[in-house]
Design an enzyme around this catalytic site. Sequence first.
Site, mmCIF file in Angstrom:
data_model
loop_
_atom_site.group_PDB
_atom_site.id
_atom_site.type_symbol
_atom_site.label_atom_id
_atom_site.label_comp_id
_atom_site.label_asym_id
_atom_site.label_seq_id
_atom_site.Cartn_x
_atom_site.Cartn_y
_atom_site.Cartn_z
ATOM 1 N N LYS A 152 0.835 -1.215 0.000
ATOM 2 C CA LYS A 152 0.000 0.000 0.000
ATOM 3 C C LYS A 152 0.867 1.262 0.000
ATOM 4 O O LYS A 152 0.378 2.360 -0.194
ATOM 5 C CB LYS A 152 -0.931 0.005 1.215
ATOM 6 C CG LYS A 152 -1.957 -1.130 1.193
ATOM 7 C CD LYS A 152 -2.903 -1.008 2.365
ATOM 8 C CE LYS A 152 -3.615 -2.304 2.688
ATOM 9 N NZ LYS A 152 -4.668 -2.674 1.737
ATOM 10 N N CYS B 132 -13.712 -5.478 3.810
ATOM 11 C CA CYS B 132 -13.213 -6.221 4.976
ATOM 12 C C CYS B 132 -13.477 -5.455 6.271
ATOM 13 O O CYS B 132 -12.631 -5.410 7.171
ATOM 14 C CB CYS B 132 -11.732 -6.555 4.855
ATOM 15 S SG CYS B 132 -11.374 -7.629 3.473
HETATM 16 N N1 7TS Z 1 -5.602 -2.774 7.914
HETATM 17 C C1 7TS Z 1 -6.170 -1.861 7.118
HETATM 18 C C2 7TS Z 1 -6.630 -0.559 7.713
HETATM 19 C C3 7TS Z 1 -6.305 -2.144 5.762
HETATM 20 O O1 7TS Z 1 -6.869 -1.227 4.965
HETATM 21 C C4 7TS Z 1 -5.862 -3.387 5.251
HETATM 22 C C5 7TS Z 1 -6.048 -3.770 3.813
HETATM 23 C C6 7TS Z 1 -5.254 -4.280 6.128
HETATM 24 C C7 7TS Z 1 -5.142 -3.941 7.459
HETATM 25 C C8 7TS Z 1 -4.699 -5.590 5.674
HETATM 26 O O2 7TS Z 1 -3.541 -5.407 4.949
HETATM 27 P P1 7TS Z 1 -2.796 -6.646 4.266
HETATM 28 O O3 7TS Z 1 -1.764 -5.999 3.418
HETATM 29 O O4 7TS Z 1 -2.231 -7.477 5.360
HETATM 30 O O5 7TS Z 1 -3.838 -7.379 3.468
HETATM 31 N N2 7TS Z 1 -7.086 -3.077 3.188
HETATM 32 C C9 7TS Z 1 -7.616 -3.347 1.982
HETATM 33 C C10 7TS Z 1 -8.655 -2.585 1.453
HETATM 34 O O6 7TS Z 1 -9.134 -1.608 1.997
HETATM 35 N N3 7TS Z 1 -8.990 -3.078 0.251
HETATM 36 O O7 7TS Z 1 -8.211 -4.125 -0.003
HETATM 37 C C11 7TS Z 1 -7.360 -4.308 1.067
#
Ligand code: 7TS
Length: 411
Positions: free
Chosen positions: A231, A369
């Site tokens: 991200k 999510c």
């Molecule tokens: N926390 C937040 C606030 C997030 O937005 C996300 C992923 C995660 C944790 C998890 O991150 P990961 O890299 O371990 O998967 N958010 C999103 C979203 O908003 N759309 O797709 C993934």
Amino acid sequence: MNMMGKAYDVEAICRDFPILAESVRGKRLVYLDSAGSAQKPRQVIDTIRQVYEAEYANVHRGLHFMSEQASVRYERARATTRAFLNAEYDHEIIFTKGTTEAINLVAASYGVANLGHGDEVLISFAEHHSNIVPWHLLQNRTGCVVKAVPVDEDGTIHLSDFEAMITEKTKIVAITHVSNVLGTVLPVKEIARLAHERGAVILVDGAQGVVHMPVDLRDLDVDFYAFSGHKLYGPSGIGVLFGKEALLEAMPPYQGGGGMISTVTIDGTTCADLPDKFEAGTPPIAQAIGLAAAIDYVSGVGMSAIAKHERGLLNYATQRLSAVEGLRFIGTAAGKASVVAFTMDCAHPHDISTIIDQNGVAVRAGHHCAQPLMERFDLPSTARASLGMYNTTEDIDVLVDSLEKVLEIFR
Ligand code: 7TS
């Protein structure tokens, strides 16, 4: 590119991201899903290619040249990450595969070691599932209780609710820095102070925090901070857990395997020191080095400059989208980050997303999510446009024109 003191050159930034020159269904790609995953600048892509073409071997294992070189770059990536977050020690930076793994690590290690029946974990209604489910798993293992602070109708989360809900039973406060749906920025420094006054530790899910603003961990004084490389314009498969030295030192390992040991006999194991204790197995080597390249890239532009650019875009988007008939914003808290969730009277979010995709516009539709938050707003899903460092006012114009098409079809 160093933009310190110069005007924000979004065209130059766009040129650094090769995918933004791609077309989708014959239209220019308008990428408004950076909160899902951000695109990657050439500097990151080139770094990863360079690692695999010229500098690759496993780390910490061989005494041969390539292994030493890869180990140096891997550890340098840790130092780059430490500096970016203004943490105190390199060994407080643990590489994980993402935010999700980082939070699971804390729940399974710190949580199991320190929480018992009736102890409380305090989250908020605005959490991503990755900052809810690990605490449910901990609840199943220890009998602790998960509680959540409420979210206002406009998406504000009030410090006074933390004041009321952090009690002597609270052992962990686990909150997002920025909501991935509402864009709300939580006052994590003040929440950390409250948690510490009452003897709790605080974990901050920084997946959407670190991408939108400068983060100074020594100033925030949080105990754990987690984020994902993908991200932050870096590779997928790499994430970071920051933990304060004293806490990490006292925590049991999360996974066992190569790399995390000091000695192993058939009868038992002694663990390695930090950070290796929490990095069992071959780590994501090229990904960590790619993350450092992403950090160098955003730091070169300047996180404050990115934040300012995104604030301008958010204001423009808010103003233009307000004029779209039947559009309702979900999340309008003061000082919010550039994540814009919305619904339309006439169309389901999935229809909105599918139709504007015909114009090359990528937005996310669904529950993001964050099902407890959707339930709080009595919605099955929303559309969400999330704006990053490379977005422009033209991108928003294309979004608005595309939503007018949705109106033509469904009204
Ligand atoms: N926390 C937040 C606030 C997030 O937005 C996300 C992923 C995660 C944790 C998890 O991150 P990961 O890299 O371990 O998967 N958010 C999103 C979203 O908003 N759309 O797709 C993934």
